[in-house]
Design an enzyme around this catalytic site. Structure first.
Site, short mmCIF file in Angstrom:
data_model
loop_
_atom_site.label_atom_id
_atom_site.label_comp_id
_atom_site.label_asym_id
_atom_site.label_seq_id
_atom_site.Cartn_x
_atom_site.Cartn_y
_atom_site.Cartn_z
N ASN A 14 -4.05 -3.14 -2.28
CA ASN A 14 -2.66 -2.82 -1.90
C ASN A 14 -1.76 -4.02 -2.16
OD1 ASN A 14 -2.14 -0.07 -0.66
ND2 ASN A 14 -4.03 -0.64 0.38
N MET A 94 -7.83 -6.60 8.63
CA MET A 94 -8.71 -5.90 9.57
C MET A 94 -8.84 -6.63 10.90
SD MET A 94 -9.19 -3.32 7.74
CE MET A 94 -10.51 -2.39 8.51
N ILE A 96 -7.15 -6.61 14.97
CA ILE A 96 -6.20 -6.08 15.95
C ILE A 96 -5.34 -7.24 16.41
CG2 ILE A 96 -5.99 -5.07 18.25
CD1 ILE A 96 -8.59 -3.53 17.66
N LEU A 97 -4.03 -7.05 16.33
CA LEU A 97 -3.11 -8.15 16.65
C LEU A 97 -2.66 -8.07 18.11
CD1 LEU A 97 -1.15 -7.85 13.33
CD2 LEU A 97 -2.57 -9.81 14.02
N ASN A 111 2.57 -1.95 8.35
CA ASN A 111 1.14 -1.77 8.08
C ASN A 111 0.96 -0.49 7.25
OD1 ASN A 111 -1.74 -2.11 8.46
ND2 ASN A 111 -1.66 -0.50 10.01
N HIS A 113 -1.96 2.54 6.87
CA HIS A 113 -3.17 3.07 7.51
C HIS A 113 -3.64 4.28 6.71
CE1 HIS A 113 -5.99 3.80 10.73
NE2 HIS A 113 -5.66 5.08 10.69
N LEU A 148 -2.01 0.16 18.70
CA LEU A 148 -2.68 0.17 17.39
C LEU A 148 -2.35 1.42 16.58
CD1 LEU A 148 -4.88 -1.21 15.56
CD2 LEU A 148 -6.51 0.33 16.66
N ASP A 149 -1.94 1.23 15.32
CA ASP A 149 -1.68 2.33 14.38
C ASP A 149 -0.66 3.33 14.91
OD1 ASP A 149 -3.44 1.19 12.56
OD2 ASP A 149 -5.15 2.28 13.35
N THR A 176 -5.35 5.53 -4.11
CA THR A 176 -4.42 5.59 -5.26
C THR A 176 -3.01 5.90 -4.78
OG1 THR A 176 -4.85 7.94 -5.67
CG2 THR A 176 -6.20 6.37 -6.89
C1 GRF Z 1 -6.85 0.47 2.66
O1 GRF Z 1 -7.34 1.79 2.67
C2 GRF Z 1 -5.97 0.26 3.86
O2 GRF Z 1 -5.18 1.36 4.18
C3 GRF Z 1 -7.00 0.03 4.93
O3 GRF Z 1 -7.99 -0.77 4.32
C4 GRF Z 1 -7.97 -0.54 2.91
C5 GRF Z 1 -7.70 -1.88 2.28
O4 GRF Z 1 -7.78 -1.85 0.92
N1 GRF Z 1 -6.42 -0.52 6.12
P1 GRF Z 1 -7.26 -3.09 0.05
O5 GRF Z 1 -7.77 -4.37 0.70
O6 GRF Z 1 -5.76 -3.05 0.03
O7 GRF Z 1 -7.88 -2.88 -1.28
#
Ligand code: GRF
Length: 194
Positions: A14, A94, A96-97, A111, A113, A148-149, A176
């Site tokens: 990402n 990854m 939790i803040l 973020n 998700h 969270l989320d 994708t």
């Molecule tokens: C993504 O699916 C994101 O939504 C999730 O972890 C994955 C991370 O992928 N939280 P990357 O590190 O961006 O390749």
């Protein structure tokens, strides 16, 4: 110039999509915004190499080196603040803040998700979507709040779930779409912020 700081923990696909979109769309001149830093809590996060190769400053702050979640988050906030961020982007970060961290960056922390929130916050979203028999899955970009989320939704994308899907196949299809909606949501956020 407005500064975007991206936090990652792993592959960073990402983050790479955001960086490439920023380059292609010339965000520096068009939006007055640049990717100021990529910060990881894991030294072996693959995304760090990509960021460094693009000339983006990188930092590693290993959460295991801190006695508590709060101590790590305080140090992380200081590290992020060194880059005077207008926007902090969690991209596969990854951790939790703590509310302290979230409040410090309130209204400039977003973020992505891999589910159609508010469905399936937390981990193992694709397994859970398959187990629930969902016909559609997707991803959500949202502002980060202390819960969270949760937090206001900025963008979503929907993908079909195929009868033969494994969690990995579904994750790849969702990813994708993440690569499209995250850069677009950041751009929209920056346009609104000006
Ligand atoms: C993504 O699916 C994101 O939504 C999730 O972890 C994955 C991370 O992928 N939280 P990357 O590190 O961006 O390749």
């Amino acid at each position: 110039m407005r500064n975007i700081v991206i936090l990652i923990s792993g592959g960073g696909s990402n983050m790479a999509a955001i960086v490439k979109t920023a380059q292609r769309e010339r965000w520096e001149t068009e939006l007055g915004a640049r990717i100021a830093a990529v910060i990881s809590n894991k030294a072996d996060a693959k995304g760090l190499q990509f960021a460094a190769a693009q000339g983006i400053p990188t930092r590693v702050l290993d959460h295991k080196a801190f006695a508590s979640r709060g101590a790590f988050d305080d140090a992380l906030a200081k590290c992020v603040d060194e880059f005077s961020p207008n926007l902090v982007v969690l991209a596969g970060f990854m951790r939790i803040l703590t509310p302290g961290f979230v409040n410090h960056f309130a209204e400039r922390l977003i973020n992505i998700h891999p589910s159609l929130l508010p469905a399936f916050p937390g981990l193992h979203t694709h397994e859970r979507a398959l187990a629930a028999g969902c016909r559609f899955a997707g991803a959500t970009v949202h502002e980060v709040t202390a819960e969270l989320d949760h937090g206001p939704i900025l963008a979503q994308a929907v993908v079909p779930v195929m009868p033969s899907d494994s969690a990995d196949a579904l994750a790849a299809r969702v990813l994708t779409q993440e690569h499209l909606i995250y850069p677009a949501a950041i751009k929209a956020f920056l346009q609104k912020q000006t």
